[in-house]
Design an enzyme around this catalytic site. Structure first.
Site, PDB file in Angstrom:
ATOM      1  CE  LYS A  45      -2.132  -1.191   3.776  1.00  0.00           C
ATOM      2  NZ  LYS A  45      -2.912  -1.310   5.004  1.00  0.00           N
ATOM      3  CB  CYS A 130      -3.099   9.365  -5.158  1.00  0.00           C
ATOM      4  SG  CYS A 130      -4.507   9.132  -4.056  1.00  0.00           S
TER       5      CYS A 130
END
Lengths: 302, 258
Positions: A45, A130
């Site tokens: 992650k 992102c």
């Protein structure tokens, strides 16, 4: 048994199936279901220099053949990763790649240099795409100058395989890919999620706490295949394809579009064993079509 | 505790109401140990509009008969597909997930299990386990109408049952927190599962009366394994995953009374 080995700018993998960041935890969460050593690589992650709490709940909305998320890079920071998570990962005979995010080029570079010091981590994936944090992430990934500036800073302080994850939320993804190639990236991965929105019509509000989120799942696959095809023709460095891969046939589309390896994301939520099934399915397909090696189909569609 | 992904077989699908099915599932192998409060991620095979699995709490784990029971509320296409499975059909399940309720308590404890709607589901399993451990559980169950009370007989076989309905068609009229049992008796421990406003009211009652309280949350989930970080709840320890760090939380850890 076809030869599934891949080599991405010095990063040698037994097969081309990786897990997409944010969809497989640190891998340990899935160790009851799959032998982690059988997966090509596990991209853990998103990690940032300092801890992040992420966005408020609700962070997820299910949509037709996909889902939106706005997790917002919740993580405990790179020091926690190095001190607490990394020793755990070292117990598994697998290949772990760390996804790195930041809010300034210096941030990215500092975080990357800490990961550089970990012998057991052969590569990082730089997240300049992102869509769920204001600063950092996509702000850099949507202009050629922004993308190149982050990659240049990181390249100075990171000496192993540097993969840069690209945003699809741009006018011309090939331009961005060329810019990061020029700045020193060893490979690119694409696509990150497509920015989207879903509205709860009874309450007249977004289903996500911050309004918008990133779309993933089968719904985005045709867009992802197209972008991989465009980028593979624009750069010389390897391309890693992802976006809505649910099975081996999906993966083979990406290889034919020019991807040297693939990542599986949202499908992990539906089937925690999907990575191994896709690997076996690719092998079977190659055998059935008389291919001795995966390399024979990469970029087959011009 | 190892998690498994397995095709369980439907032994029986009992329609409890127009919107609720009780699925009794079994396996060709021995089902693993399970704790009340844990849940199952169920694949909604055949659903036309949904994509993700549906988290469903364990209604009962019957080790003697190797059965796992799921009480399914039909709220959309996903749960509709799951509830349409018939005897002999397979249901792909990941289980057991999450942490359960605290069941290692003093047998002399006076415990109250407060459930609302389909939230009563894990309380049957919990009540059975407590009862086996020598604790006498009382149940306070809330529903909209008498017809919406689920598994009443099963609860009555397990402990004392108190009912509230919003229309007064069974038990006392009102919400669970209006029931006179809360004023008439005192408890050492409260367990609750149901709609968030109900659980918050129950937690508030427990807090004000210095009673330990555990609540089972049902935030929207994607993975169910602690990987995607979608189902987080704000706690004194920061954002925690309901799927992995919960779904059961001591309510003092939640930021509900702040």
């Amino acid at each position: 048994m076809a030869n599934l080995n891949v080599n991405i700018a010095g990063l040698s993998l037994p097969n081309p199936v990786m897990t997409a960041s944010g969809t497989f935890g640190y891998g340990i969460e899935f160790s009851d279901f799959v032998d982690l050593s059988q997966i090509g690589a596990i991209i853990v992650k998103g990690t940032t220099l300092l801890p992040r709490e992420g966005n408020d709940y609700p962070r997820m909305a299910e949509t037709a053949q996909g889902m939106l998320n706005c997790v917002g890079l919740q993580n405990k920071g790179v020091d926690y990763f190095c001190e607490r998570i990394y020793p755990e990962l070292s117990k598994y005979n697998s290949r772990f790649i760390v996804n790195v995010s930041g809010s300034s080029p210096d941030d990215y570079a500092e975080c990357a240099s800490r990961i550089d010091a970990l012998d057991g981590i052969p590569a990082i994936e730089l997240n300049i795409s992102c869509p769920n944090v204001r600063q950092g992430g996509m702000a850099f990934g949507v202009t050629t100058e922004g993308a190149a500036s982050v990659v240049r800073e990181v390249r100075k302080r990171y000496h192993k395989t540097l993969v840069v994850k690209l945003s699809p939320n741009v006018t011309d993804i090939a331009d961005i890919a060329r810019a990061v190639e020029g700045a020193g990236a060893d490979a690119v991965s694409l696509i990150n999620t497509l920015m989207g929105m879903s509205i709860d019509i009874e309450h007249r509000r977004s289903r996500l706490s911050i309004g918008t989120g990133g779309l993933s799942g089968p719904a985005v696959k045709p867009v992802a295949v197209r972008m991989v095809w465009q980028v593979a023709r624009a750069v010389k460095i390897p391309v890693i394809g992802l976006g809505g891969i649910m099975n081996a046939a999906d993966a083979i589309e990406f290889f034919m579009a020019g991807a040297s390896a693939i990542e599986i994301g949202t499908a992990n939520f539906i089937d925690p064993q999907v990575t191994i099934k896709v690997r076996d399915g690719i092998d079977k397909w190659l055998d059935e079509h008389g291919c001795l090696s995966l390399q024979e189909i990469i970029g087959a569609v011009r | 505790m190892n998690k498994a992904v397995e095709n369980l077989v439907v032994v029986e699908n009992r329609r409890l109401t127009a919107h609720h099915s009780l699925l009794r599932l079994t396996s060709s192998t021995s089902l693993p140990p399970m704790i009340p409060g844990q849940f199952v991620e169920v694949l909604a095979d055949g659903s036309t509009s949904t994509f993700l699995r549906r988290p469903i709490s364990i209604n009962l784990f019957d080790a003697d008969n190797n059965e796992l029971w799921l009480l399914v509320a039909i709220v959309g296409d996903g749960t509709k597909a799951i509830a349409s499975k018939e005897k002999g059909d397979k249901l792909n399940c990941i289980f057991p997930l999450g942490n359960g309720f605290s069941i290692d308590i003093n047998p002399a404890s006076r415990v109250l299990l407060v459930g609302g709607g389909v939230g009563v589901a894990p309380l049957l399993f919990l009540g059975r386990r407590l009862s086996e451990a020598g604790v006498a559980p009382s149940f306070l169950l809330g529903a909209r109408t008498a017809d919406d009370i689920l598994e009443r007989e099963m609860f009555e076989q397990t402990g004392k049952v108190y009912i509230t309905t919003e229309d007064g068609s069974a038990g006392q009229r009102g919400f669970v927190t209006n029931h006179t049992i809360l004023a008439d008796e005192s408890f050492d421990m409260i367990y609750t599962c149901g709609p968030n406003p109900m659980m918050k009211a129950v937690a508030s009652y427990a807090y004000n009366n210095k009673i330990r309280c555990e609540a089972s949350l049902e935030n929207l989930m994607a993975c169910g394994l602690g990987a995607c970080l979608c189902c987080v709840e704000k706690t004194v320890d920061g954002n925690l995953c309901v799927c992995k760090d919960g779904p059961v939380f001591d309510t003092r850890k939640l930021l509900w009374n702040k």
